[in-house]
Design a protein around this motif. Structure first.
Motif, PDB file in Angstrom:
ATOM      1  N   CYS A  72       0.830  -1.199   0.000  1.00 43.70           N
ATOM      2  CA  CYS A  72       0.000   0.000   0.000  1.00 43.70           C
ATOM      3  C   CYS A  72       0.869   1.255   0.000  1.00 43.70           C
ATOM      4  CB  CYS A  72      -0.934  -0.013   1.201  1.00 43.70           C
ATOM      5  SG  CYS A  72      -2.094   1.368   1.260  1.00 43.70           S
ATOM      6  N   ASP A  73       1.882   1.287   0.844  1.00 49.03           N
ATOM      7  CA  ASP A  73       2.787   2.441   0.912  1.00 49.03           C
ATOM      8  C   ASP A  73       3.498   2.671  -0.425  1.00 49.03           C
ATOM      9  OD1 ASP A  73       2.086   2.873   3.551  1.00 49.03           O
ATOM     10  OD2 ASP A  73       3.906   1.943   4.363  1.00 49.03           O
ATOM     11  N   THR A  74       3.905   1.589  -1.079  1.00 50.69           N
ATOM     12  CA  THR A  74       4.580   1.705  -2.380  1.00 50.69           C
ATOM     13  C   THR A  74       3.639   2.321  -3.406  1.00 50.69           C
ATOM     14  OG1 THR A  74       6.044  -0.145  -1.910  1.00 50.69           O
ATOM     15  CG2 THR A  74       5.709   0.403  -4.233  1.00 50.69           C
ATOM     16  N   TRP A  75       2.392   1.839  -3.441  1.00 51.87           N
ATOM     17  CA  TRP A  75       1.419   2.418  -4.368  1.00 51.87           C
ATOM     18  C   TRP A  75       1.179   3.890  -4.057  1.00 51.87           C
ATOM     19  CZ3 TRP A  75      -0.876   2.560  -8.781  1.00 51.87           C
ATOM     20  CH2 TRP A  75      -2.032   3.340  -8.943  1.00 51.87           C
ATOM     21  N   ARG A  76       1.003   4.221  -2.795  1.00 50.73           N
ATOM     22  CA  ARG A  76       0.699   5.610  -2.414  1.00 50.73           C
ATOM     23  C   ARG A  76       1.839   6.561  -2.774  1.00 50.73           C
ATOM     24  NH1 ARG A  76      -3.434   7.041  -0.788  1.00 50.73           N
ATOM     25  NH2 ARG A  76      -2.721   8.631   0.630  1.00 50.73           N
ATOM     26  N   ALA A  77       3.068   6.048  -2.862  1.00 50.81           N
ATOM     27  CA  ALA A  77       4.221   6.886  -3.225  1.00 50.81           C
ATOM     28  C   ALA A  77       4.486   6.891  -4.738  1.00 50.81           C
ATOM     29  CB  ALA A  77       5.464   6.393  -2.490  1.00 50.81           C
ATOM     30  N   SER A  78       3.686   6.164  -5.516  1.00 58.07           N
ATOM     31  CA  SER A  78       3.947   6.010  -6.945  1.00 58.07           C
ATOM     32  C   SER A  78       3.495   7.220  -7.764  1.00 58.07           C
ATOM     33  CB  SER A  78       3.242   4.757  -7.477  1.00 58.07           C
ATOM     34  OG  SER A  78       1.846   4.974  -7.549  1.00 58.07           O
ATOM     35  N   ASP A  79       4.073   7.352  -8.959  1.00 60.15           N
ATOM     36  CA  ASP A  79       3.666   8.409  -9.891  1.00 60.15           C
ATOM     37  C   ASP A  79       2.227   8.227 -10.348  1.00 60.15           C
ATOM     38  OD1 ASP A  79       6.177   9.582  -9.699  1.00 60.15           O
ATOM     39  OD2 ASP A  79       6.930   8.649 -11.538  1.00 60.15           O
ATOM     40  N   ASP A  80       1.802   6.961 -10.572  1.00 61.73           N
ATOM     41  CA  ASP A  80       0.418   6.704 -10.983  1.00 61.73           C
ATOM     42  C   ASP A  80      -0.574   7.216  -9.937  1.00 61.73           C
ATOM     43  OD1 ASP A  80       1.114   5.535 -13.388  1.00 61.73           O
ATOM     44  OD2 ASP A  80       0.871   3.481 -12.675  1.00 61.73           O
ATOM     45  N   GLU A  81      -0.277   6.981  -8.668  1.00 59.73           N
ATOM     46  CA  GLU A  81      -1.167   7.449  -7.611  1.00 59.73           C
ATOM     47  C   GLU A  81      -1.131   8.973  -7.524  1.00 59.73           C
ATOM     48  OE1 GLU A  81      -3.709   7.399  -4.051  1.00 59.73           O
ATOM     49  OE2 GLU A  81      -3.635   6.651  -6.093  1.00 59.73           O
ATOM     50  N   ALA A  82       0.019   9.585  -7.723  1.00 59.00           N
ATOM     51  CA  ALA A  82       0.102  11.050  -7.702  1.00 59.00           C
ATOM     52  C   ALA A  82      -0.749  11.652  -8.818  1.00 59.00           C
ATOM     53  CB  ALA A  82       1.558  11.493  -7.841  1.00 59.00           C
TER      54      ALA A  82
END
Length: 98
Positions: free
Chosen positions: A60-70
């Motif tokens: 979850c943390d990795t996704w939240r820090a991703s460019d796609d999530e941004a």
């Protein structure tokens, strides 16, 4: 029972913009480590709660820090009035048969 990892986000949406928000809300790619996701909205369409299940907090943390999530979060910004979010660990509760 197996422990589960859950990210819950509740957003208040600008009135009349639920459909536009829903289009912006969908990620461009499926997040690695996410096993399930649900969306719930109020009758007036001004509050949306998202619940996603993850294989670990790190996923979850990795996704939240991703460019796609941004990019996804930036696309939602024009529709969101207020946002609350948290990560939880827990498990399914057994419901006694009646």
């Amino acid at each position: 029972m197996q422990e589960q990892y859950v990210w819950i986000t509740t957003r208040r949406i600008r009135p009349g913009l639920l459909e536009e928000f829903q289009r912006a809300w969908r990620p461009e790619s499926h997040p690695d480590g996410m096993s399930r996701a649900f969306a719930y909205w109020s009758d007036d369409g001004e509050e949306v709660t998202g619940v996603s299940f993850w294989d670990s907090k790190e996923s979850c943390d990795t996704w939240r820090a991703s460019d796609d999530e941004a990019r996804r979060r930036a696309a939602m910004t024009p529709y969101v009035v207020e946002e609350q979010e948290s990560f939880y660990r827990g498990r399914e509760l057994a419901i006694p048969e009646g």
